[in-house]
Design a protein around this motif. Structure first.
Motif, PDB file in Angstrom:
ATOM      1  N   PHE A 152      57.046  11.554  35.152  1.00  0.00           N
ATOM      2  CA  PHE A 152      58.083  11.852  36.140  1.00  0.00           C
ATOM      3  C   PHE A 152      59.310  12.486  35.474  1.00  0.00           C
ATOM      4  CE2 PHE A 152      62.045  10.481  38.153  1.00  0.00           C
ATOM      5  CZ  PHE A 152      61.902  11.034  39.424  1.00  0.00           C
ATOM      6  N   THR A 153      59.814  11.848  34.412  1.00  0.00           N
ATOM      7  CA  THR A 153      61.017  12.379  33.757  1.00  0.00           C
ATOM      8  C   THR A 153      60.744  13.740  33.113  1.00  0.00           C
ATOM      9  OG1 THR A 153      60.486  11.099  31.768  1.00  0.00           O
ATOM     10  CG2 THR A 153      62.000  10.089  33.343  1.00  0.00           C
ATOM     11  N   ALA A 154      59.524  13.922  32.570  1.00  0.00           N
ATOM     12  CA  ALA A 154      59.190  15.209  31.960  1.00  0.00           C
ATOM     13  C   ALA A 154      59.147  16.318  33.021  1.00  0.00           C
ATOM     14  CB  ALA A 154      57.854  15.114  31.241  1.00  0.00           C
ATOM     15  N   LEU A 155      58.573  16.012  34.187  1.00  0.00           N
ATOM     16  CA  LEU A 155      58.514  17.009  35.262  1.00  0.00           C
ATOM     17  C   LEU A 155      59.910  17.353  35.761  1.00  0.00           C
ATOM     18  CD1 LEU A 155      55.402  15.693  37.234  1.00  0.00           C
ATOM     19  CD2 LEU A 155      55.608  17.936  36.139  1.00  0.00           C
ATOM     20  N   VAL A 156      60.773  16.340  35.879  1.00  0.00           N
ATOM     21  CA  VAL A 156      62.137  16.599  36.339  1.00  0.00           C
ATOM     22  C   VAL A 156      62.844  17.535  35.366  1.00  0.00           C
ATOM     23  CG1 VAL A 156      64.395  15.560  36.768  1.00  0.00           C
ATOM     24  CG2 VAL A 156      62.321  14.475  37.661  1.00  0.00           C
ATOM     25  N   SER A 157      62.706  17.247  34.055  1.00  0.00           N
ATOM     26  CA  SER A 157      63.347  18.104  33.053  1.00  0.00           C
ATOM     27  C   SER A 157      62.810  19.526  33.114  1.00  0.00           C
ATOM     28  CB  SER A 157      63.139  17.518  31.655  1.00  0.00           C
ATOM     29  OG  SER A 157      63.780  16.271  31.536  1.00  0.00           O
ATOM     30  N   ARG A 158      61.468  19.665  33.253  1.00  0.00           N
ATOM     31  CA  ARG A 158      60.870  20.998  33.348  1.00  0.00           C
ATOM     32  C   ARG A 158      61.360  21.737  34.579  1.00  0.00           C
ATOM     33  NH1 ARG A 158      54.846  20.571  33.760  1.00  0.00           N
ATOM     34  NH2 ARG A 158      55.119  22.750  34.351  1.00  0.00           N
ATOM     35  N   GLY A 159      61.397  21.017  35.685  1.00  0.00           N
ATOM     36  CA  GLY A 159      61.819  21.662  36.928  1.00  0.00           C
ATOM     37  C   GLY A 159      63.246  22.159  36.861  1.00  0.00           C
ATOM     38  N   ARG A 160      64.126  21.340  36.310  1.00  0.00           N
ATOM     39  CA  ARG A 160      65.528  21.736  36.223  1.00  0.00           C
ATOM     40  C   ARG A 160      65.718  22.904  35.254  1.00  0.00           C
ATOM     41  NH1 ARG A 160      68.579  15.872  35.806  1.00  0.00           N
ATOM     42  NH2 ARG A 160      68.833  15.509  38.048  1.00  0.00           N
ATOM     43  N   ALA A 161      64.853  22.994  34.257  1.00  0.00           N
ATOM     44  CA  ALA A 161      65.028  24.011  33.218  1.00  0.00           C
ATOM     45  C   ALA A 161      64.585  25.402  33.674  1.00  0.00           C
ATOM     46  CB  ALA A 161      64.269  23.608  31.959  1.00  0.00           C
ATOM     47  N   THR A 162      63.756  25.483  34.718  1.00  0.00           N
ATOM     48  CA  THR A 162      63.242  26.804  35.121  1.00  0.00           C
ATOM     49  C   THR A 162      64.239  27.510  36.025  1.00  0.00           C
ATOM     50  OG1 THR A 162      61.393  27.958  36.150  1.00  0.00           O
ATOM     51  CG2 THR A 162      62.024  25.851  37.115  1.00  0.00           C
ATOM     52  N   ASP A 163      64.289  28.831  35.888  1.00  0.00           N
ATOM     53  CA  ASP A 163      65.198  29.647  36.696  1.00  0.00           C
ATOM     54  C   ASP A 163      64.529  30.183  37.967  1.00  0.00           C
ATOM     55  OD1 ASP A 163      67.249  29.349  34.842  1.00  0.00           O
ATOM     56  OD2 ASP A 163      66.554  31.068  33.657  1.00  0.00           O
ATOM     57  N   VAL A 164      63.234  30.015  38.068  1.00  0.00           N
ATOM     58  CA  VAL A 164      62.497  30.527  39.225  1.00  0.00           C
ATOM     59  C   VAL A 164      62.477  29.457  40.308  1.00  0.00           C
ATOM     60  CG1 VAL A 164      60.312  31.483  40.036  1.00  0.00           C
ATOM     61  CG2 VAL A 164      61.093  31.957  37.699  1.00  0.00           C
ATOM     62  N   THR A 165      63.100  29.747  41.438  1.00  0.00           N
ATOM     63  CA  THR A 165      63.288  28.721  42.470  1.00  0.00           C
ATOM     64  C   THR A 165      61.957  28.173  42.970  1.00  0.00           C
ATOM     65  OG1 THR A 165      65.322  29.841  43.151  1.00  0.00           O
ATOM     66  CG2 THR A 165      64.383  28.247  44.680  1.00  0.00           C
ATOM     67  N   GLU A 166      61.000  29.024  43.236  1.00  0.00           N
ATOM     68  CA  GLU A 166      59.710  28.557  43.770  1.00  0.00           C
ATOM     69  C   GLU A 166      59.010  27.653  42.769  1.00  0.00           C
ATOM     70  OE1 GLU A 166      55.721  30.410  45.936  1.00  0.00           O
ATOM     71  OE2 GLU A 166      57.280  31.734  45.134  1.00  0.00           O
ATOM     72  N   THR A 167      59.037  28.050  41.495  1.00  0.00           N
ATOM     73  CA  THR A 167      58.424  27.210  40.458  1.00  0.00           C
ATOM     74  C   THR A 167      59.154  25.874  40.362  1.00  0.00           C
ATOM     75  OG1 THR A 167      57.835  29.194  39.228  1.00  0.00           O
ATOM     76  CG2 THR A 167      57.784  27.102  38.032  1.00  0.00           C
ATOM     77  N   ARG A 168      60.483  25.930  40.424  1.00  0.00           N
ATOM     78  CA  ARG A 168      61.259  24.687  40.342  1.00  0.00           C
ATOM     79  C   ARG A 168      60.895  23.748  41.485  1.00  0.00           C
ATOM     80  NH1 ARG A 168      65.764  26.851  39.814  1.00  0.00           N
ATOM     81  NH2 ARG A 168      66.634  26.785  41.921  1.00  0.00           N
ATOM     82  N   ALA A 169      60.761  24.296  42.681  1.00  0.00           N
ATOM     83  CA  ALA A 169      60.409  23.466  43.839  1.00  0.00           C
ATOM     84  C   ALA A 169      59.029  22.838  43.662  1.00  0.00           C
ATOM     85  CB  ALA A 169      60.454  24.304  45.111  1.00  0.00           C
TER      86      ALA A 169
END
Length: 962
Positions: free
Chosen positions: A140-157
């Motif tokens: 969970f924490t790893a996914l949150v960090s990855r999501g926040r780090a990406t600049d692509v909105t669709e990928t982040r979502a």
């Protein structure tokens, strides 16, 4: 038998997490593998193997598994498991109960996966041997960090949606209360809410207004005080064309916040409110941060950053306190000398934890120590911070106290990271501290900032030099493996000469990068000369030139502190005591102590042990240059003489306590001590020599090279017994050769004789027979020239020992009897006792036991006139004689007293020898229990000895000859 003092006693290391980890890693643990079990801690605690739920048992057993899973792949001590399971009050039966729980859990996992051992360890602690990714909270924490780090909105979502799917409920939802959850992972609930907001914000940017609005309403109902959730709801309604509902959200927010918190909504929500009121068209690119953009001011992390694991762990621990009501603002101070990498560590760690601070990260260089500008004023710092927070210049109040109040107001309710780099002092920092929970402040400074620690509750993080392996890693990362591997010997010399200072290593890497023809060997040769090392590491850039970097700290010192720092360039190092510094600068002890404290606060010195101050080699070289350029020659000469007189006096004083009566026979007048140190007995003397011997070993050749021959000889003379009993024969030879050169220059026959005899003793121990005989002949001749009969007798003793070592018992006895006769004629009872002891050992070698016993008992009668080491030697000899006579109980008594005496002076090698003798005597007396205890004690000492001495003891313990 002789003796050898050693500083430290054997201490058994208690269990600690580091020791436990090493044990588990080295003994039980294989590298963590991805198992087929999914450990689920978010919500009800479960373990699922191939779709099948593992029967984990009762609540406490599942809780025990959860504690291990939260540290998957890392050892957990039993004490921590017990503390968590029983809320800080474990019962006496806790260890047994935990063992039973672990046994049940192991059986449960074997039932579904018999090929793998999931839980390893034993009485000390346990380890869940799986990769961290096998535990849902880590995914969970790893996914949150990855999501926040990406600049692509669709990928982040998408990534954040995966994280939300893992969240089945609160951590350990079916077995833990809020108190236990807060102890295990205090930030996980907040991280979940932030991630939930991030996910909905991303979906909102993708235009999914209707479903996002429904989810945001539920989120606001569950957490009515979360301003960001309300702001997102307001924006979602506005974008969905529901303007009046958006305004209603703002009115409700203001009412709730004023009633519950006494605060107005923040500037971002106020700006959005104004936007909605003015009915501005929402543009497709509008984001949540439509009001002031969350600041992201952190510099880039260094790709070549290495090491600092303890400091990173310490900062990670500080992070756990963020947001607690009891901590208005969490503060950590990173302090260290110039060039040690304080800013690099702060930025590296801040970049790691950036996702924990969604409201932004502020960074300001306070220029506390800067070559190009004065320290930044508090007003300028506040104006810059307020501008970063979105305040227009015309709205910033002119008064500093109002600026600080506005700054604190803007940070209230936010989770924000503030890095205050290069601070001068606590007064520069205090107005820049937030006042409410949720923020973390990292302050870097060359000063230790004790005021922030004492008054503001800051956590100090001390940053020292890189270790040798870390220095190699840094250069490898900067230069590449091929170039580094070309000459690893030169690489090691470069790392050593750079003293582990990151800036120095960075300069080395820059020089190597700029010239492909420059080899590691070339650079190592340039750095080898300490006087030119700083020139080699010069860059011409004031920000990276080492002299300039050090000068920023030096120029900030008071005048007395600057003077003492310059004079420390005359001290040989590697460290200095308060008393030596006082003598060097001709200061009272109290004033010297205060000035050393100032130098330590400025990180120009460190205090690795209480009362002893050190600096790395490059800072010491900087001090040497300051002494040469900033102190008049006559002051340098006077300071150097004061230092030598102090050390000569203290060395002779401590030597007299090691071997009473010996110092009184020196041929040169002893100097007066300039600053008395508390060295009152044998134990104090051993401790003093242990602490000061690295200094003294450098001081002897330094005194010789500067023409201080009297002090050089006195220091060599005073060191003799300490080095003798430490069995450091190579050092003894080097020191006594310097002492001999000084004595020759002085033209003193007695001094030369003593130096020759001391050399003979060291040559004897090294097995250099011819060198030893030549040295003793030289000593005898010199003593004769000086008409020193006592000295001639002592040479007979030494030559007897040499003969005895090389199996010449008759020649050995001849010398011992000659020595005894001379000591009797002189009337020296201590010399007679030692000679009688040696005569007894000589007769024992010849199997003439009655004569041996006669002289041994006579020596014992006079033992009280000798030193502790001599008394122990006499007791050892008499014990050996009683053994030859078959009187084993008397031998045990003698050996026991011998062990106690040697132990009292810290002579580990001869303590082990005496314990072997005691073990043999106890065994001969039929007391196998006491014999086994003595052998165990001797074996424990082996690890503290040199290889050659340890081999002697192992041979004895294996039944070899003494």
């Amino acid at each position: 038998m002789s003796a050898a003092p050693v500083a430290a006693d054997i201490r058994r290391r208690p269990w600690c997490s580091a020791a436990l980890g090493k044990t588990l890693a080295g003994r039980w643990r294989s590298p963590p593998r991805l198992r087929l079990v999914d450990f689920q801690l978010l919500g009800a605690v479960r373990a699922v193997h191939n779709g099948q739920t593992v029967p984990l048992g009762r609540k406490q057993e599942r809780c025990a598994l959860a504690v291990l899973a939260l540290d998957a792949g890392r050892p957990v001590p039993v004490a921590r498991i017990a503390d968590l399971l029983w809320h800080g009050d474990p019962p006496h039966r806790a260890r047994g109960a935990i063992q039973a729980m672990i046994s049940h859990l192991r059986a449960a996992f074997r039932a579904v996966d018999p090929e793998h051992h999931y839980i390893v360890g034993g009485e000390a602690g346990y380890l869940l041997d799986v990769a961290p990714q096998a535990v849902d909270i880590n995914r969970f924490t790893a996914l949150v960090s990855r999501g926040r780090a990406t600049d692509v909105t669709e990928t982040r979502a998408d990534i954040l949606a995966q994280a939300m799917a893992l969240w089945r409920g609160p951590l350990l939802g079916d077995i833990a209360d809020d108190v236990l959850r807060a102890r295990l992972s205090p930030d996980i609930d907040e991280l979940h809410l932030q991630a939930r907001e991030d996910w909905l914000a991303a979906r909102l940017e993708l235009g999914d207004h209707d479903e996002v609005t429904a989810r945001l309403k539920r989120l606001v109902d569950e957490h009515p005080l979360r301003e960001r959730a309300r702001r997102l709801l307001m924006l979602s309604l506005y974008r969905g064309g529901r303007r009046q509902e958006a305004l209603a959200v703002y009115r409700d927010t203001r009412t709730v916040f004023v009633e519950e918190l006494g605060l107005e909504p923040g500037p971002e929500m106020q700006h959005l409110h104004r936007t909605v009121l003015s009915a501005e068209a929402a543009t497709p690119g509008l984001t949540v941060a439509d009001a002031p953009v969350a600041p992201a001011e952190l510099p880039a992390d260094l790709a070549t950053f290495v090491g600092r694991e303890p400091q990173v762990a310490q900062l990670d621990e500080v992070l756990t306190a963020v947001g607690r009501p009891s901590a208005p603002a969490v503060i950590a101070t990173i302090s260290g000398s110039g060039g040690v990498g304080k800013t690099s560590l702060a930025v590296h760690w801040a970049q790691r934890v950036r996702p924990h601070f969604p409201d932004g990260q502020l960074f300001v260089n306070l220029r506390g120590f800067d070559a190009s500008a004065a320290p930044m004023s508090v007003e300028d710092a506040l104006r810059g911070l307020l501008h970063s927070l979105g305040m227009r210049p015309d709205r910033i109040p002119p008064a500093t106290d109002r600026q600080a109040a506005l700054y604190r107001s803007l940070l209230a309710g936010k989770r924000m990271l503030v890095v205050l780099d290069n601070a001068r002092d606590a007064e520069q920092v205090r107005p820049l501290l937030p006042g409410a929970p949720g923020c973390l402040v990292i302050v870097t400074s060359r000063n230790q900032l004790p005021g922030l620690v004492a008054t503001d509750g800051a956590t100090p993080v001390a940053l020292g030099l890189l270790g040798h392996a870390e220095g190699r890693r840094l250069l490898r990362r900067r230069l590449g493996g091929d170039r580094i591997d070309a000459d690893t010997g030169a690489l090691d010399r470069i790392v050593d000469r750079c003293a582990g200072l990151p800036l120095a290593l960075a300069v080395v890497a820059a020089r190597m990068s700029q010239s492909r023809r420059l080899t590691l060997g070339d650079l190592a040769a340039e750095l080898a000369e300490s006087r030119t090392a700083l020139d080699t590491l010069g860059t011409g850039d004031r920000a990276s030139d080492l002299r300039s970097v050090f000068a920023w700290s030096y120029q900030a010192l008071s005048r007395p502190a600057a003077r003492l720092f310059r004079l420390l360039g005359l001290h040989p190092g590697p460290d200095v005591s308060v008393h030596a510094a006082a003598a060097l600068a001709d200061l009272p002890i109290g004033q010297a102590r205060r000035i050393l404290a100032e130098l330590t606060r400025a990180n120009l010195l460190s205090e690795p042990t209480y009362g002893r101050f050190a600096a790395h080699d490059l800072l010491w070289a900087y001090a040497v240059g300051l002494a040469e350029s900033g102190e008049p020659p006559q002051e340098r000469r006077a300071a150097r003489l004061r230092l030598l007189e102090h050390y000569a006096a203290m060395t002779l004083h401590a030597a007299e306590l090691l071997l009473p009566g010996r110092v009184g026979s020196i041929p040169l007048v002893a100097p007066q001590r300039t600053a008395a140190e508390q060295v009152d007995d044998l134990k104090d003397a051993v401790a003093w020599f242990t602490a000061e011997s690295p200094v003294l070993l450098r001081l002897v050749p330094a005194a010789l090279s500067t023409g201080h021959h009297r002090q050089a000889w006195l220091l060599a003379w005073g060191l003799r017994d300490y080095l003798d009993h430490r069995r450091q024969w190579d050092l003894q030879i080097t020191v006594q050769q310097a002492g001999l050169a000084a004595a020759v220059h002085l033209g003193d026959w007695t001094a030369q004789a003593h130096a020759h005899r001391n050399l003979g003793r060291a040559f004897t121990e090294q097995g250099r027979i011819d060198d030893a005989r030549h040295a003793y002949r030289q000593a005898f001749t010199a003593f004769a020239a000086a008409r020193d009969h006592h000295g001639q007798a002592s040479v007979h003793m030494s030559m007897g020992l040499l003969a005895q070592r090389h199996r010449q018992p008759h020649q050995s006895l001849h010398h011992y009897l000659a020595a005894l006769k001379a000591f009797e004629q002189i009337g020296d009872p201590s010399g007679q006792a030692n000679a009688m002891n040696n005569v007894a050992s000589g007769y024992l070698e010849l199997d003439q036991h009655d004569q041996a016993l006669e002289y041994g008992l006579r020596a014992l009668d006079l033992a009280h006139t000798t030193s502790a080491w001599a008394q122990a030697a006499i007791l050892n000899t008499v014990g050996s004689i009683w053994r030859r006579h078959g009187k084993h109980h008397r031998a045990v008594e003698c050996y026991s007293r011998c062990v106690a005496l040697i132990r009292s002076v810290g002579d580990r090698f001869h303590e082990a020898v005496a314990l072997c003798d005691l073990a043999d005597a106890c065994a001969a007396a039929g007391d196998e229990t006491s014999a086994a205890q003595a052998r165990t004690q001797a074996l424990e000492i082996v690890g503290h000895l040199s290889e050659s001495d340890a081999a002697v003891i192992r041979t004895r313990l294996n039944g070899g000859s003494p």
